[in-house]
Design an enzyme around this catalytic site. Structure first.
Site, PDB file in Angstrom:
ATOM      1  N   LEU A 102       0.658  -1.179   0.043  1.00  0.00           N
ATOM      2  CA  LEU A 102       0.062   0.133  -0.164  1.00  0.00           C
ATOM      3  C   LEU A 102       0.998   1.376  -0.172  1.00  0.00           C
ATOM      4  O   LEU A 102       1.894   1.271   0.617  1.00  0.00           O
ATOM      5  CB  LEU A 102      -0.910   0.027   1.222  1.00  0.00           C
ATOM      6  N   ASP A 103       0.669   2.061  -0.754  1.00  0.00           N
ATOM      7  CA  ASP A 103       1.391   3.438  -0.870  1.00  0.00           C
ATOM      8  C   ASP A 103       1.347   4.046   0.639  1.00  0.00           C
ATOM      9  O   ASP A 103       0.717   3.855   1.477  1.00  0.00           O
ATOM     10  CB  ASP A 103       0.722   4.391  -1.703  1.00  0.00           C
ATOM     11  N   TYR A 104       2.770   4.910   0.709  1.00  0.00           N
ATOM     12  CA  TYR A 104       3.006   5.768   1.849  1.00  0.00           C
ATOM     13  C   TYR A 104       2.062   6.373   2.325  1.00  0.00           C
ATOM     14  O   TYR A 104       1.490   6.219   3.674  1.00  0.00           O
ATOM     15  CB  TYR A 104       4.296   6.508   1.553  1.00  0.00           C
TER      16      TYR A 104
END
Length: 256
Positions: A102-104
Site C-alpha cells: 500500500l502506498d506511503y
C-alpha cells in the site's frame, strides 16, 4: 527440488520477487558459493543456503492482517528511516513481509506472511483475489468516467482489468466525491492512476477489504493473526478463480 528463490521465500526472508533480487545482486550463497543464476533448483532439506551470511531456517508459516496507518512504508526496511509496517508486529518471532504494498499515504488492510507460495497466490493477477478501496477524489464522476473504469484503463501500455466502481457520496459544493473501487490486479499506484486517468485525482485512499477479509475489529496500527479457516478460504478462492469457466451449451436433441 525447488527453485532457489522459492526456498528463500518459503523461509520467510522475503517475497519471491525480492528473493530474485537478492540472488541477482549477490546476497545469496549456496553451499558456500555466491550464486546469481536465476532458476537454479536445490534440495531444501540438504542444501546450505545463506542470505547475507545468515543461514536459512524453516519457520512455521504464519499469516497476519494489519490495519496499515498512513505515512508508513509497506516494506521490512527503509533507507530513508521512515516507519515500516513490520514495526507494528515487533512481538512476532517469525520474519514476515507484506504481501504486495500500500502506498506511503494509503491506509487500510495489508496482509503479511512468511509463506512465499501464499504471498504469490494473493498477489498474482491470475488468481483474481479482489481488493476494494474507498477513494476521496477531486471532481464529480460522470457516467462516462464510470464506464471507462468498468471497461478498463490503459496504464503503462497495457489495459487494466475491468473494475467494479460505485459512488458512495458526492459534495457538489466542494466538488469532491467518495468512490468504492474493486480490482484484482496490483500495478504500482493502480487505483490512483486509474482514477487520475479519467480526471478524478485521489486526495485520500484506503483499502477496506482483501478478498472476503475486512478491517472489522481493528483500529489503525493494530493487527491480528488470520484463522486457519481464513487462510484455507483464500486458497480455495484462488484455486476456483484459476479454473476456466465454460458457458452453458444448449443440449442437442437426438434429431439435431
Amino acid at each position: 527440488m525447488e527453485r532457489l528463490q522459492k526456498v528463500i521465500a518459503n523461509a520467510g526472508v522475503a517475497s519471491r520477487r525480492k528473493a530474485e533480487t537478492l540472488i541477482a545482486t549477490g546476497h545469496v550463497t549456496l553451499n558456500g558459493k555466491v550464486v546469481k543464476e536465476m532458476g537454479i533448483k536445490v534440495d531444501s532439506t540438504s542444501a546450505h543456503i545463506e542470505v547475507d551470511g545468515v543461514p536459512l531456517t524453516r519457520e512455521k508459516k504464519v499469516y497476519y492482517a494489519l490495519y496499515k496507518p498512513r505515512q508508513v512504508i509497506s516494506a521490512v526496511t527503509d533507507d530513508k528511516k521512515r516507519r515500516v509496517v513490520t514495526e507494528y508486529l515487533e512481538d512476532i518471532q517469525e520474519r514476515v513481509y507484506p504481501i504486495g504494498r500500500l502506498d506511503y499515504d494509503t491506509s487500510g488492510l495489508l496482509l503479511l506472511t512468511n509463506d512465499g507460495d501464499f504471498a504469490n497466490m494473493m498477489m498474482h493477477p491470475k488468481y483474481k483475489v479482489d481488493k476494494t478501496y474507498v477513494a476521496k477524489v477531486s471532481g464529480l464522476p460522470t457516467a462516462e468516467m464510470l464506464r471507462q473504469l468498468r471497461k478498463g484503463i490503459m496504464l503503462e501500455k497495457r489495459k487494466t482489468a475491468p473494475a467494479k466502481v460505485k459512488i458512495i457520496s458526492t459534495d457538489r459544493r466542494k466538488n469532491t466525491a467518495i468512490l468504492s473501487i474493486t480490482i484484482h490486479e496490483g500495478m504500482n499506484h493502480q487505483v490512483k492512476n486509474m482514477l487520475a486517468a479519467v480526471g478524478l485525482p485521489v486526495s485520500k485512499l484506503k483499502r477496506e477489504t482483501y478478498g472476503f477479509l475486512t478491517l472489522d475489529g481493528l483500529v489503525s496500527g493494530e493487527y491480528r493473526a488470520l484463522k486457519p479457516i481464513e487462510v484455507a478460504e483464500f486458497k480455495k478462492i484462488a484455486e476456483l478463480n484459476q479454473k476456466p469457466k465454460h458457458k452453458n451449451r444448449p443440449k442437442l436433441s437426438r434429431h439435431d
